[in-house]
Design an enzyme around this catalytic site. Structure first.
Site, short mmCIF file in Angstrom:
data_model
loop_
_atom_site.label_atom_id
_atom_site.label_comp_id
_atom_site.label_asym_id
_atom_site.label_seq_id
_atom_site.Cartn_x
_atom_site.Cartn_y
_atom_site.Cartn_z
N PRO A 85 -60.13 109.68 28.70
CA PRO A 85 -59.00 110.04 27.83
C PRO A 85 -58.46 108.90 26.97
CG PRO A 85 -58.26 109.77 30.09
CD PRO A 85 -59.76 109.63 30.12
N GLY A 86 -58.90 107.66 27.16
CA GLY A 86 -58.55 106.64 26.17
C GLY A 86 -57.77 105.44 26.68
N TRP A 88 -58.82 102.75 28.36
CA TRP A 88 -59.49 101.47 28.08
C TRP A 88 -59.32 101.09 26.60
CZ3 TRP A 88 -64.70 100.00 30.84
CH2 TRP A 88 -64.47 99.94 32.22
N ASP A 106 -67.18 109.37 22.72
CA ASP A 106 -67.23 110.23 23.91
C ASP A 106 -67.88 111.56 23.55
OD1 ASP A 106 -65.54 109.93 26.80
OD2 ASP A 106 -66.42 111.89 26.35
N ASP A 179 -59.60 111.81 0.92
CA ASP A 179 -59.32 113.16 0.41
C ASP A 179 -60.37 114.17 0.86
OD1 ASP A 179 -61.25 111.98 -1.01
OD2 ASP A 179 -60.31 112.20 -2.99
N ASP A 201 -67.39 102.87 30.47
CA ASP A 201 -66.89 103.45 31.72
C ASP A 201 -67.50 104.85 31.85
OD1 ASP A 201 -65.27 103.50 33.97
OD2 ASP A 201 -63.51 104.23 32.92
N LYS A 264 -69.58 100.23 33.98
CA LYS A 264 -69.35 100.77 35.33
C LYS A 264 -70.63 101.40 35.87
CE LYS A 264 -67.29 104.78 35.94
NZ LYS A 264 -66.14 105.67 35.89
C1 LIG Z 1 -64.45 107.97 33.59
S1 LIG Z 1 -64.36 108.61 31.96
C2 LIG Z 1 -63.83 107.23 31.01
C3 LIG Z 1 -62.39 106.86 31.17
C4 LIG Z 1 -61.93 105.88 30.11
N1 LIG Z 1 -62.56 104.58 30.26
C5 LIG Z 1 -60.42 105.68 30.13
O1 LIG Z 1 -60.00 104.58 30.48
O2 LIG Z 1 -59.69 106.58 29.77
C6 LIG Z 1 -66.06 108.73 31.56
C7 LIG Z 1 -66.31 109.32 30.19
O3 LIG Z 1 -67.71 109.15 29.85
C8 LIG Z 1 -68.04 110.20 28.96
N2 LIG Z 1 -69.51 110.36 28.80
C9 LIG Z 1 -70.38 110.77 29.75
N3 LIG Z 1 -71.63 110.87 29.28
C10 LIG Z 1 -71.57 110.49 27.97
C11 LIG Z 1 -72.53 110.38 26.94
N4 LIG Z 1 -73.82 110.70 27.15
N5 LIG Z 1 -72.14 109.96 25.71
C12 LIG Z 1 -70.83 109.67 25.50
N6 LIG Z 1 -69.85 109.76 26.44
C13 LIG Z 1 -70.21 110.17 27.67
C14 LIG Z 1 -67.38 111.40 29.63
O4 LIG Z 1 -67.22 112.46 28.74
C15 LIG Z 1 -66.06 110.82 30.14
O5 LIG Z 1 -64.98 111.12 29.28
#
Ligand SMILES: C[S@@+](CC[C@H](N)C(=O)[O-])C[C@H]1O[C@@H](n2cnc3c(N)ncnc32)[C@H](O)[C@@H]1O
Length: 319
Positions: A85-86, A88, A106, A179, A201, A264
């Protein structure tokens, strides 16, 4: 019709895959246990109090305090893989100089935090790398479209394979000027390695019901998100290794020599192999388990500092 998991006491939803409707069901007792734990968790409470999008912020803060990924002294280009959700991205924005650029990528739809740009795209697609390159091309001013064709056509739930790239045509659909008139992209990209720091992450998201999409389904509603991991250690580990490799390939292709990397991993049998690959790319490597990471979680963070130059991708993955 395919049912992914079954329980008498379940939450359910579904999504389209080609012509087939896939129904999924979550075991609601483990989901409610997870929600209960979130409610009582110190870092989740702190994230809410400090208006951060998720408790994950504290892991990055702790790692950055020690390893100094971000700097206020000079403008940096930061790439946040799996940013939703954002939190980081919020941390990266707050710890860098005002003229730094932060881009979140994402696969899920998510509105980025203030001052951060984002694309909804799959990191396994080669086109995603192309779009990232253009974003960091500072000679070129544009805004990114919120929901793009890249995701619609090549999104995660369809397949991992890239079609043949058709020069810049596909990218043109993703960018527009203020635009909203489509604009010409330059044929040459100025910097070979445009990014200073890559943070990843990423973890494979649970399927969500996009057929009935509403704003409450957006990933930036962190306190209502479901847990990410399946609880099946082997599955979590192998999916995580794939995403870590994708992040490492992105680092090889886009990160400046001397640049920094954070990734991660859900630990398992291939940890050593991944560590070896990271060591092939960075001169200094550390494995970190921040105190804000739950003891029972199998997550581990790899920090890579001082990217080597030159790097042969094949050697990294075969030696
Ligand atoms: C644990 S969350 C990240 C949390 C984020 N670091 C934060 O601090 O809010 C992992 C994210 O990796 C994304 N994700 C997984 N596979 C992906 C891919 N192939 N390409 C892009 N994003 C991906 C997921 O949709 C998810 O939102």
């Amino acid at each position: 019709m395919l049912i992914l998991s079954c329980s008498l006491n379940t939450a359910r939803g579904g999504f389209q895959n080609g012509g087939r409707k896939i129904i999924y069901r979550f075991n609601s007792s483990s989901t409610s246990r997870w929600k209960q734990r979130q409610k009582n968790d110190h870092y989740s409470k702190q994230a809410k109090l400090q208006n951060l999008r998720s408790r994950a912020a504290f892991k990055l803060i702790e790692i950055d305090d020690k390893w100094k990924l971000f700097s206020k002294e000079r403008p940096q280009c930061i790439l946040d893989l799996g940013f939703a959700p954002g939190s980081w991205s919020e941390v990266a924005k707050s710890r860098t100089s005002p003229d730094s650029m932060v881009l979140g990528v994402d696969i899920l739809p998510c509105n980025p935090p203030t001052g951060v740009s984002s694309i909804q795209a799959n990191i396994f697609s080669k086109q995603t790398q192309g779009v990232i390159r253009h974003y960091f091309d500072k000679h070129f001013k544009f805004k990114l479209n919120a929901v793009d064709k890249l995701h619609k056509d090549y999104g995660y739930f369809h397949n991992y394979n890239d079609p043949k790239l058709n020069e810049f045509e596909t990218y043109n659909e993703l960018f527009s000027s203020d635009d909203d008139v489509p604009i010409e992209l330059p044929n040459r990209i100025s910097e070979k390695f445009p990014v200073d720091v890559i943070i990843s992450d990423m973890y494979v998201p649970w399927p969500r019901d996009f057929s009935n999409f509403s704003s409450s389904n957006l990933t930036n509603m962190p306190y209502f998100r479901l847990m990410n991991t399946s609880g099946v250690a082997v599955r979590d580990h192998l999916q995580s290794i794939d995403l870590c490799d994708a992040a490492l390939v992105t680092a090889i292709d886009l990160l400046k020599p001397g640049g920094s990397f954070l990734c991660k991993l859900y630990t398992g049998t291939e940890d050593r192999l991944f560590e070896k690959r990271v060591r092939n790319v960075f001169r200094k490597v550390a494995k970190v388990k921040p105190s804000s990471s739950r003891n029972e979680s199998r997550e581990l963070y790899f920090v890579g500092l001082d990217k080597r130059d030159p790097i042969d991708k094949v050697t990294v993955f075969t030696s």
